[in-house]
Design a protein around this motif. Structure first.
Motif, PDB file in Angstrom:
ATOM      1  N   LEU A 132       2.485   7.049  29.597  1.00  0.00           N
ATOM      2  CA  LEU A 132       3.444   7.750  28.741  1.00  0.00           C
ATOM      3  C   LEU A 132       3.523   7.019  27.410  1.00  0.00           C
ATOM      4  O   LEU A 132       4.009   5.894  27.343  1.00  0.00           O
ATOM      5  N   ASP A 133       3.037   7.670  26.354  1.00  0.00           N
ATOM      6  CA  ASP A 133       3.055   7.018  25.037  1.00  0.00           C
ATOM      7  C   ASP A 133       4.309   7.462  24.286  1.00  0.00           C
ATOM      8  O   ASP A 133       4.387   8.594  23.829  1.00  0.00           O
ATOM      9  N   GLU A 134       5.266   6.574  24.196  1.00  0.00           N
ATOM     10  CA  GLU A 134       6.552   6.841  23.538  1.00  0.00           C
ATOM     11  C   GLU A 134       7.186   8.128  24.055  1.00  0.00           C
ATOM     12  O   GLU A 134       7.370   9.096  23.313  1.00  0.00           O
TER      13      GLU A 134
ATOM     14  N   PRO B 239       0.604  12.072  25.742  1.00  0.00           N
ATOM     15  CA  PRO B 239       0.317  11.433  24.458  1.00  0.00           C
ATOM     16  C   PRO B 239       1.552  11.365  23.572  1.00  0.00           C
ATOM     17  O   PRO B 239       2.573  11.991  23.848  1.00  0.00           O
ATOM     18  N   GLN B 240       1.402  10.596  22.509  1.00  0.00           N
ATOM     19  CA  GLN B 240       2.509  10.414  21.570  1.00  0.00           C
ATOM     20  C   GLN B 240       2.769  11.707  20.794  1.00  0.00           C
ATOM     21  O   GLN B 240       3.901  12.014  20.468  1.00  0.00           O
ATOM     22  N   ARG B 241       1.693  12.456  20.529  1.00  0.00           N
ATOM     23  CA  ARG B 241       1.801  13.676  19.730  1.00  0.00           C
ATOM     24  C   ARG B 241       1.606  14.887  20.604  1.00  0.00           C
ATOM     25  O   ARG B 241       0.799  14.863  21.529  1.00  0.00           O
TER      26      ARG B 241
ATOM     27  N   LYS C 275      -0.137  -0.238  20.591  1.00  0.00           N
ATOM     28  CA  LYS C 275       0.249   0.358  21.875  1.00  0.00           C
ATOM     29  C   LYS C 275      -0.613   1.581  22.202  1.00  0.00           C
ATOM     30  O   LYS C 275      -1.185   1.670  23.285  1.00  0.00           O
ATOM     31  N   SER C 276      -0.693   2.505  21.246  1.00  0.00           N
ATOM     32  CA  SER C 276      -1.469   3.728  21.512  1.00  0.00           C
ATOM     33  C   SER C 276      -2.945   3.408  21.679  1.00  0.00           C
ATOM     34  O   SER C 276      -3.640   4.064  22.455  1.00  0.00           O
ATOM     35  N   THR C 277      -3.420   2.426  20.944  1.00  0.00           N
ATOM     36  CA  THR C 277      -4.819   2.043  21.075  1.00  0.00           C
ATOM     37  C   THR C 277      -5.085   1.524  22.489  1.00  0.00           C
ATOM     38  O   THR C 277      -6.098   1.874  23.115  1.00  0.00           O
TER      39      THR C 277
HETATM   40 MG   LIG Z   1       1.446   4.864  19.065  1.00  0.00          MG
END
Ligand SMILES: [Mg+2]
Ligand SMILES: Nc1ncnc2c1ncn2[C@@H]1O[C@H](COP(=O)(O)OP(=O)(O)OP(=O)(O)O)[C@@H](O)[C@H]1O
Lengths: 352, 265
Positions: free
Chosen positions: A171-173, A95-97, A55-57
């Motif tokens: 929106l990543d997670e 991002p996720q982070r 997903k993030s990729t």
């Molecule tokens: Mg991810």
């Protein structure tokens, strides 16, 4: 590539991904393995998949941070590989982070983001104030990011991504790690954005989130897109329109007792017929699409029947069949299948 | 909230200066700390070698004149290096806070150029501070108006080279090994850059002269001597400038290549 397609970026397509492949240089396998999908303008699209699904990729490629190994990707009509600079002006990225700028205050994070994107000076302050208010951050505006909770940081990142009014938002997670209240707050904001016409691509490994927010959901695992449709269509077409959870006890094991449930498999030794036969026969019933054994969290044989028709009509035939097998129906629960069921159906394992 | 897209002033140049503005705001408050951080080492070098050793008679008074241009050169180069290397490691692998700038609408390599330009600005500030520090510690410093043009050119190039070396280290060395690399690289750089001795005087230590000729800081030191203390034997200014330009080209290319590798997977 099997689905060779001349990239037809129509005016109402916001994201177009064709045969996308990404293999990291230090990896023997493709992290993203030939994914194709497109997202309509104004649509909220969810990528649902477990950890490491890709997903993030996928988001990384669409947001110009990862160079694809193959395939093509367009965002707002811009080829993200050929023209990343123009693509960046069209997108907002959460991002996720946490990657907030720790040297700046919350407000400065928003204002500088706007400056990077060339938002005129006269509009930056008003926009920052509006977004700080919308995301309930006004009283934290002059704090540094390291003093924020995870939920607050998440809200700041969404607000920051919106500072330059991008037509497409990634929106990543967005709600991973948030408490239920913070989650609902973020969901409400995402819904508002979707209603205001922003195209949204979000990733999640939470089927509730996908079901609640996304107009369409792509289920992704091991870098491959396994299914793509509206949440309703996915569940109906793949696992029926209703579920019937049943608990069956066989003579010796019923009524349940504490010791019986403590034994590893109480029904297996006592039941006059093997469980498998009951399950197989349940599967033969009219209106039953599929039968799946559920991990027992108590005594008895537990199974979920996926149905096409009205579940209430099947209770009697099921009870009858169980009785002829020498068992007794001790619990029945009607439900509707979820994306979790779809995921299990597609991959043979649970999402979490 | 209005969805109407604000008429954004676009353009890579605008984004470049916005990012430079961010760096100035982010580190502006820390200027005194920063100066203490980068100024302490040259201050002590000047004090011990230029003041104490000459006062005690182990070195002649002329040594301070020779040392000062070298220390200014060292300050420019090492401050540039320190202003890119570690911050990049932190921003790329730890805080990830550079990501918002990598998503700004400008070519990614320009974000790397901005890092270098900002680090060079810091290095210039630090090396300029060495002039009053030198007067304070040594009593007087060599000074020549006629050398001003060369001095400015050499300092700017030296600051940029330091920043480019830092960009190279910060992006090509694996983050978990950056501390070791620092220890292994800084000390040799510090002592082979002709900061504490003039290059031509090494002629009877041929092997060491060859080594020092490979350290870009040598050309900063020698260029500074050409500008401030032309009576001390030094490498010809034009050779210094060529050496500096070649070093800058090499390390800036390496550094930007490393930056792109880290920025885009
Ligand atoms: Mg991810
Ligand atoms: N920089 C990288 N180098 C090598 N492999 C990577 C890199 N980033 C991700 N991967 C691998 O690629 C695969 C997909 O990772 P990705 O981050 O896209 O998954 P994801 O769906 O976002 O998972 P999660 O839910 O955990 O965030 C994983 O197997 C991961 O280990």
């Amino acid at each position: 590539m099997p689905d060779v397609k001349v990239t037809a970026v129509t005016p109402d397509t916001a994201i177009d991904v064709v045969g996308l492949v990404k293999r990291y240089s230090n990896s023997p396998v493709n992290a993203v393995d030939g994914i194709s999908f497109s997202v309509r303008r104004g649509e909220c699209f969810g990528l649902l998949g477990p950890n490491g699904a890709g997903k993030s990729t996928t988001i990384g490629v669409l947001t110009t941070r990862i160079r694809p190994t193959g395939g093509s990707a367009f965002v707002d009509g811009v080829n993200v590989v050929a023209d990343p600079v123009r693509a960046r002006s069209r997108i907002g990225v959460v991002p996720q982070r946490n990657n907030l700028d720790r040297s700046l205050t919350i407000r400065q994070n928003l204002l500088f983001h706007a400056r990077y994107h060339g938002v005129p000076a006269g509009q930056r302050n008003a926009r920052a104030n509006a977004l700080l208010a919308q995301f309930a951050l006004t009283d934290r505006a002059d704090d540094k990011p390291d003093r924020l909770s995870g939920g607050q940081a998440q809200r700041v990142m969404i607000a920051r991504a919106l500072m330059h009014s991008p037509p497409v938002l990634f929106l990543d997670e967005p709600s991973t790690g948030l408490d239920p209240a913070a989650r609902l707050f973020v969901w409400d904001r995402i819904r508002e954005l979707a209603e205001s016409g922003v195209t949204i691509l979000l990733t999640t490994h939470d089927m509730d989130e996908a079901e609640t927010l996304a107009d369409r959901v792509g289920i992704i695992d091991h870098g491959k897109l396994l299914a793509l449709d509206t949440p309703q269509a996915l569940t109906h077409s793949l696992v029926g329109s209703a579920t019937l959870d049943v608990v069956v006890h066989f003579d010796g094991a019923f009524p349940s007792s504490a010791q019986a449930s403590a034994r590893p498999s109480p029904t297996a030794e006592i039941s006059p017929r093997p469980d498998g036969d009951v399950l197989a026969e349940l599967g033969q019933l009219d209106g039953v699409v599929r039968v799946e054994r559920i991990a027992p969290d108590g005594p008895g044989l537990r199974a979920r029947l996926y149905l096409t028709g009205d579940p209430a009509r099947l209770v009697a035939p099921v009870a009858e069949l169980v009785a002829t097998c020498g068992g007794k129906l001790s619990d029945v629960r009607l439900g509707t299948p979820t994306l979790e069921d779809v995921f299990i159906h597609l991959t043979g394992r649970a999402l979490r | 909230m209005s969805l109407v897209r604000s008429p954004a002033r676009s353009g890579a140049g605008h984004a470049f200066f916005a990012i430079l503005g961010r760096d100035i705001v982010a580190t502006g408050r820390e200027l005194p700390i920063f100066l203490a951080q980068v100024g302490l080492q040259p201050l002590f070098l000047l004090f011990i070698f230029g003041k104490i050793l000459t006062t005690l008679g182990y070195a002649t008074g002329d040594y301070a004149k020779l040392l000062f241009p070298g220390i200014v050169a060292l300050t420019a180069a090492l401050t540039g290096l320190q202003s890119t290397a570690l911050p990049l490691v932190v921003e790329f692998s730890w805080t990830k806070e550079i990501e918002d700038r990598l998503l700004a609408p400008l070519p990614t390599w320009l974000v790397g150029v901005e890092k270098m330009v900002f680090a060079a600005l810091r290095a210039l500030v630090a090396s300029l501070v060495m002039f009053p520090v030198g007067i304070g510690v040594l009593g007087s410093i060599p000074w020549r108006l006629g050398g001003l043009g060369l001095l400015v050119a050499v300092l700017i190039l030296g600051a940029l080279i330091g920043a480019a070396i830092g960009l190279t280290l910060g992006t090509l060395v694996p983050p978990n090994r950056i501390q070791i690399m620092f220890a292994l690289i800084l000390t040799p750089l510090l002592f082979t850059g002709c900061n504490q001795y003039p290059w031509p005087s090494l002629s009877h230590l041929r092997w060491f002269q060859v080594i020092t000729a490979m350290n870009p800081i040598t050309y900063v030191s020698e260029g500074m001597r050409a500008a401030l203390t032309p009576f001390i034997p030094h490498i010809a200014p034009w050779i210094c400038l060529v050496g500096l330009l070649v070093s800058l080209a090499v390390f800036a290319s390496l550094g930007l290549w490393g930056f792109l590798r880290r920025a885009i997977d």
